[in-house]
Design an enzyme around this catalytic site. Structure first.
Site, PDB file in Angstrom:
ATOM      1  N   ASP A  69      41.880  30.707 -17.110  1.00 26.83           N
ATOM      2  CA  ASP A  69      41.088  30.396 -15.801  1.00 26.83           C
ATOM      3  C   ASP A  69      41.028  29.013 -15.287  1.00 26.83           C
ATOM      4  OD1 ASP A  69      40.418  33.003 -15.578  1.00 26.83           O
ATOM      5  OD2 ASP A  69      38.382  32.999 -16.153  1.00 26.83           O
ATOM      6  N   GLY A  70      41.058  27.984 -16.322  1.00 27.15           N
ATOM      7  CA  GLY A  70      40.998  26.670 -16.063  1.00 27.15           C
ATOM      8  C   GLY A  70      42.216  26.176 -15.106  1.00 27.15           C
ATOM      9  N   ASP A 139      31.838  25.890 -10.954  1.00 28.02           N
ATOM     10  CA  ASP A 139      30.196  25.545 -10.998  1.00 28.02           C
ATOM     11  C   ASP A 139      30.456  24.064 -11.243  1.00 28.02           C
ATOM     12  OD1 ASP A 139      31.073  24.865 -13.781  1.00 28.02           O
ATOM     13  OD2 ASP A 139      30.643  26.842 -14.367  1.00 28.02           O
ATOM     14  N   ARG A 166      13.804  19.221 -16.815  1.00 24.83           N
ATOM     15  CA  ARG A 166      14.017  18.402 -18.135  1.00 24.83           C
ATOM     16  C   ARG A 166      14.716  19.488 -19.083  1.00 24.83           C
ATOM     17  NH1 ARG A 166      10.737  16.683 -22.821  1.00 24.83           N
ATOM     18  NH2 ARG A 166      11.413  14.746 -23.533  1.00 24.83           N
ATOM     19  N   ASP A 168      18.800  20.402 -21.301  1.00 23.03           N
ATOM     20  CA  ASP A 168      20.061  19.839 -22.028  1.00 23.03           C
ATOM     21  C   ASP A 168      20.901  19.733 -20.829  1.00 23.03           C
ATOM     22  OD1 ASP A 168      19.009  19.638 -24.339  1.00 23.03           O
ATOM     23  OD2 ASP A 168      20.086  21.324 -25.046  1.00 23.03           O
ATOM     24  N   THR A 179      29.572  34.021 -14.038  1.00 20.07           N
ATOM     25  CA  THR A 179      29.959  34.689 -15.434  1.00 20.07           C
ATOM     26  C   THR A 179      30.303  33.586 -16.512  1.00 20.07           C
ATOM     27  OG1 THR A 179      32.524  34.934 -14.679  1.00 20.07           O
ATOM     28  CG2 THR A 179      30.812  36.901 -14.222  1.00 20.07           C
ATOM     29  N   ALA A 180      30.288  32.295 -16.025  1.00 17.17           N
ATOM     30  CA  ALA A 180      30.746  31.349 -16.795  1.00 17.17           C
ATOM     31  C   ALA A 180      29.654  30.479 -17.345  1.00 17.17           C
ATOM     32  CB  ALA A 180      31.721  30.430 -16.161  1.00 17.17           C
ATOM     33  N   ALA A 203      18.586  25.165 -21.822  1.00 13.90           N
ATOM     34  CA  ALA A 203      17.557  24.848 -22.971  1.00 13.90           C
ATOM     35  C   ALA A 203      16.536  23.993 -22.273  1.00 13.90           C
ATOM     36  CB  ALA A 203      18.391  24.094 -23.950  1.00 13.90           C
ATOM     37  N   GLN A 238      35.795  20.126 -16.073  1.00 15.00           N
ATOM     38  CA  GLN A 238      36.297  19.075 -16.310  1.00 15.00           C
ATOM     39  C   GLN A 238      35.467  17.881 -15.803  1.00 15.00           C
ATOM     40  OE1 GLN A 238      40.059  18.945 -13.955  1.00 15.00           O
ATOM     41  NE2 GLN A 238      41.172  20.256 -15.493  1.00 15.00           N
TER      42      GLN A 238
END
Length: 309
Positions: A69-70, A139, A166, A168, A179-180, A203, A238
């Site tokens: 996919d990348g 994304d 606030r 991660d 879906t990623a 998180a 990336q």
């Protein structure tokens, strides 16, 4: 289609030679022109013509992505100024965008030459990252450096402040990208037929703690607050910027920015649903293989062999 020009987009590190040799042999039989980026010239047969990277999409009728996919996302981003259909050949581990397995490649190329395929339109996020224009088909994410605290940023929609995060990481995704990374962070699955933008914190410690689903007509602005830890910015996985402690990301939605070749849309959807269900299973791939009947294990082993030349 009597003649067709194919541009090859190759995974940057994987051994793609068996697949490329298959494509080159097929192209020679059908008098099809093949091109590749100049930096990949040593990875392809001499019959494949190298061209400057920025000229590859313009000089091709169809791009063939060889990887996961990348690699497919990279091909789509490269063709944004002049969208060309992209056929994905799967060399990755899971793959939601790619459709063709290596043993299926000769038949897929025959159908491509005959025009027996459909084109699936994909939208992207058009982003201004601290003054730099970038696009993301899955994304864009703001991610903290481990061990240094949290991403702290405000969210504004069409100029109106919504609140702050606030957490991660902050992930802004398209429906296809839901879906990623967004899904892994607890975000919702969005139908590809929907025009929407999803903002999901990973998180979260305080502030907005759930996903926000916005219209494609709304512009999103994420601005780092004073005291935020150094942030890396990823586009489709990336890293494009690392160590930012200030600045803003402005995000809009662009329709029909990418085109994906589909040979069997119904079968592709079934495969994608199966792959998505596997993400929630606690078993390793080799453990899942052992659950299959012996005849299916043998069939799977044959499918993993290099494609015929």
């Amino acid at each position: 289609m009597d003649r067709i020009r194919l541009g090859l987009v190759l995974h940057p590190t994987r051994d793609v030679s068996p697949v490329v040799d298959t494509i080159a042999a097929w192209a020679a039989r059908h008098q099809v022109e093949l091109t590749v980026r100049e930096q990949d010239r040593q990875r392809v047969p001499e019959s494949v013509r190298p061209v400057p990277e920025d000229q590859l999409p313009a000089g091709a009728d169809v791009l063939v992505s060889v990887g996961g996919d990348g690699t497919m996302l990279g091909a789509l981003r490269a063709a944004v100024p002049d969208p060309k259909p992209v056929l994905g050949v799967h060399l990755g581990k899971l793959g939601f965008l790619v459709e063709v397995e290596p043993p299926e490649l000769p038949a897929a190329l025959d159908r491509l030459l005959a025009g027996e395929y459909t084109v699936e339109s994909h939208s992207c996020l058009a982003c201004d990252v601290c003054g730099d224009d970038v696009v993301a088909f899955n994304d864009i994410a703001l991610i903290r450096r481990p061990g240094q605290g949290f991403v702290t940023a405000t969210l504004a929609v069409n100029g109106q402040q919504y609140g702050y995060y606030r957490c991660d990481a902050l992930v802004v995704s398209t429906p296809s990208g839901s879906t990623a990374y967004s899904y892994a962070a607890g975000g919702p699955l969005i139908s590809p037929a929907t025009r929407a933008v999803v903002v999901t914190p990973s998180a979260p410690m305080s502030g907005i703690s759930r996903s926000v689903v916005l219209s494609s007509d709304e512009r999103v602005r994420l601005e780092l607050r004073p005291g935020s830890v150094p942030v890396a910015i990823e586009v489709d996985g990336q890293v494009i910027r690392d160590g930012s402690t200030s600045g803003a990301v402005d995000i809009g939605y662009r329709t029909d920015a990418g085109l994906v070749v589909r040979l069997d849309p119904a079968r592709y959807q079934e495969r994608s649903q199966l792959k998505l269900s596997l993400l929630d299973l606690p078993l390793l791939p080799e453990q899942l293989r052992e659950l299959l009947p012996e005849n299916l294990r043998r069939q799977l082993g044959r499918r993993e062999q290099p494609p015929p030349r």
